[in-house]
Motif scaffolding. Structure first.
Motif, PDB file in Angstrom:
ATOM      1  N   UNK A  64       0.810  -1.221   0.000  1.00 41.56           N
ATOM      2  CA  UNK A  64       0.000   0.000   0.000  1.00 41.56           C
ATOM      3  C   UNK A  64       0.846   1.275   0.000  1.00 41.56           C
ATOM      4  N   UNK A  65       0.442   2.226  -0.822  1.00 47.99           N
ATOM      5  CA  UNK A  65       1.046   3.562  -0.848  1.00 47.99           C
ATOM      6  C   UNK A  65       2.565   3.546  -1.013  1.00 47.99           C
ATOM      7  N   UNK A  66       3.082   2.631  -1.815  1.00 46.29           N
ATOM      8  CA  UNK A  66       4.529   2.480  -1.978  1.00 46.29           C
ATOM      9  C   UNK A  66       5.116   3.401  -3.039  1.00 46.29           C
ATOM     10  N   UNK A  67       4.247   4.124  -3.763  1.00 43.01           N
ATOM     11  CA  UNK A  67       4.718   5.051  -4.797  1.00 43.01           C
ATOM     12  C   UNK A  67       3.918   6.337  -4.679  1.00 43.01           C
ATOM     13  N   UNK A  68       4.567   7.466  -4.976  1.00 42.02           N
ATOM     14  CA  UNK A  68       3.857   8.737  -4.916  1.00 42.02           C
ATOM     15  C   UNK A  68       4.237   9.627  -6.084  1.00 42.02           C
ATOM     16  N   UNK A  69       3.368  10.602  -6.349  1.00 43.42           N
ATOM     17  CA  UNK A  69       3.606  11.544  -7.445  1.00 43.42           C
ATOM     18  C   UNK A  69       2.855  12.841  -7.147  1.00 43.42           C
ATOM     19  N   UNK A  70       3.183  13.876  -7.894  1.00 42.25           N
ATOM     20  CA  UNK A  70       2.564  15.194  -7.736  1.00 42.25           C
ATOM     21  C   UNK A  70       1.832  15.560  -9.028  1.00 42.25           C
ATOM     22  N   UNK A  71       0.494  15.384  -9.062  1.00 38.79           N
ATOM     23  CA  UNK A  71      -0.241  15.707 -10.286  1.00 38.79           C
ATOM     24  C   UNK A  71      -0.324  17.209 -10.559  1.00 38.79           C
ATOM     25  N   UNK A  72      -0.263  18.022  -9.510  1.00 36.58           N
ATOM     26  CA  UNK A  72      -0.328  19.480  -9.643  1.00 36.58           C
ATOM     27  C   UNK A  72       0.714  20.106  -8.714  1.00 36.58           C
ATOM     28  N   UNK A  73       1.999  19.928  -9.038  1.00 32.30           N
ATOM     29  CA  UNK A  73       3.047  20.426  -8.144  1.00 32.30           C
ATOM     30  C   UNK A  73       3.110  21.951  -8.131  1.00 32.30           C
ATOM     31  N   UNK A  74       3.765  22.448  -7.114  1.00 35.78           N
ATOM     32  CA  UNK A  74       4.013  23.885  -7.058  1.00 35.78           C
ATOM     33  C   UNK A  74       4.951  24.265  -8.210  1.00 35.78           C
ATOM     34  N   UNK A  75       5.024  25.545  -8.549  1.00 35.17           N
ATOM     35  CA  UNK A  75       5.935  25.955  -9.629  1.00 35.17           C
ATOM     36  C   UNK A  75       7.384  25.521  -9.386  1.00 35.17           C
ATOM     37  N   UNK A  76       7.817  25.478  -8.132  1.00 32.86           N
ATOM     38  CA  UNK A  76       9.189  25.064  -7.830  1.00 32.86           C
ATOM     39  C   UNK A  76       9.452  23.600  -8.171  1.00 32.86           C
ATOM     40  N   UNK A  77       8.417  22.783  -8.179  1.00 35.80           N
ATOM     41  CA  UNK A  77       8.577  21.341  -8.419  1.00 35.80           C
ATOM     42  C   UNK A  77       7.991  20.900  -9.754  1.00 35.80           C
ATOM     43  N   UNK A  78       7.748  21.816 -10.662  1.00 33.41           N
ATOM     44  CA  UNK A  78       7.058  21.476 -11.911  1.00 33.41           C
ATOM     45  C   UNK A  78       7.789  20.428 -12.735  1.00 33.41           C
ATOM     46  N   UNK A  79       9.086  20.297 -12.588  1.00 33.58           N
ATOM     47  CA  UNK A  79       9.831  19.318 -13.393  1.00 33.58           C
ATOM     48  C   UNK A  79       9.529  17.871 -13.010  1.00 33.58           C
ATOM     49  N   UNK A  80       8.888  17.644 -11.855  1.00 33.61           N
ATOM     50  CA  UNK A  80       8.540  16.275 -11.478  1.00 33.61           C
ATOM     51  C   UNK A  80       7.035  16.001 -11.603  1.00 33.61           C
ATOM     52  N   UNK A  81       6.317  16.862 -12.288  1.00 32.07           N
ATOM     53  CA  UNK A  81       4.876  16.661 -12.466  1.00 32.07           C
ATOM     54  C   UNK A  81       4.605  15.257 -13.015  1.00 32.07           C
ATOM     55  N   UNK A  82       3.757  14.518 -12.306  1.00 27.73           N
ATOM     56  CA  UNK A  82       3.337  13.158 -12.669  1.00 27.73           C
ATOM     57  C   UNK A  82       4.455  12.117 -12.669  1.00 27.73           C
ATOM     58  N   UNK A  83       5.677  12.495 -12.308  1.00 28.06           N
ATOM     59  CA  UNK A  83       6.751  11.514 -12.176  1.00 28.06           C
ATOM     60  C   UNK A  83       6.564  10.783 -10.842  1.00 28.06           C
ATOM     61  N   UNK A  84       6.985   9.524 -10.788  1.00 35.37           N
ATOM     62  CA  UNK A  84       6.684   8.668  -9.647  1.00 35.37           C
ATOM     63  C   UNK A  84       7.959   8.277  -8.901  1.00 35.37           C
ATOM     64  N   UNK A  85       7.910   8.411  -7.575  1.00 36.24           N
ATOM     65  CA  UNK A  85       9.003   7.978  -6.701  1.00 36.24           C
ATOM     66  C   UNK A  85       8.495   6.832  -5.825  1.00 36.24           C
ATOM     67  N   UNK A  86       9.434   6.118  -5.213  1.00 40.63           N
ATOM     68  CA  UNK A  86       9.093   4.893  -4.487  1.00 40.63           C
ATOM     69  C   UNK A  86       9.732   4.855  -3.109  1.00 40.63           C
ATOM     70  N   UNK A  87       9.132   4.038  -2.238  1.00 47.05           N
ATOM     71  CA  UNK A  87       9.678   3.742  -0.920  1.00 47.05           C
ATOM     72  C   UNK A  87       9.059   2.430  -0.456  1.00 47.05           C
ATOM     73  N   UNK A  88       9.157   2.136   0.834  1.00 48.41           N
ATOM     74  CA  UNK A  88       8.500   0.989   1.450  1.00 48.41           C
ATOM     75  C   UNK A  88       8.890  -0.335   0.791  1.00 48.41           C
ATOM     76  N   UNK A  89      10.211  -0.539   0.638  1.00 50.52           N
ATOM     77  CA  UNK A  89      10.698  -1.820   0.134  1.00 50.52           C
ATOM     78  C   UNK A  89      10.984  -1.881  -1.348  1.00 50.52           C
TER      79      UNK A  89
END
Length: 104
Positions: A64-89
């Motif tokens: 559960x919830x092992x990946x996250x993304x920002x569908x509407x990031x702030x202007x400072x984080x716009x380069x990672x819009x919809x990109x996915x990061x991982x954790x929890x194993x």
């Protein structure tokens, strides 16, 4: 190539990730979508915005919830819009492409 691996299966693969705060963010087209299910979980990062989460399912195992993304990031984080990061194993393997040196 960069790979995200969980439960022995490559769940995302790309030649280039975007690295932010020690996390590799994979482009949305690099995901093996059959492993990802939208979660109702959200969290707030004061400078990136509201994160949404995915639950991973691989070989009958659920993470559960092992990946996250920002569908509407702030202007400072716009380069990672919809990109996915991982954790929890989830393991990240591979070599990031190096950018050419910039000389003054």
């Amino acid at each position: 190539m960069m790979r995200a691996i969980w439960n022995g299966v490559v769940i995302a693969e790309t030649s280039r990730t975007k690295r932010v705060e020690g996390n590799d963010y994979f482009p949305p087209e690099s995901l093996k979508r059959e492993c990802f299910t939208e979660s109702s979980t959200k969290s707030l990062c004061l400078w990136k915005g509201i994160a949404r989460y995915y639950t991973l399912t691989v070989n009958g195992q659920v993470n559960p919830d092992a990946a996250w993304y920002y569908p509407h990031p702030s202007p400072l984080a716009r380069r990672i819009k919809n990109h996915v990061a991982f954790w929890n194993g989830v393991t990240i393997e591979g070599t990031r492409e190096k950018k050419p040196s910039q000389h003054l």
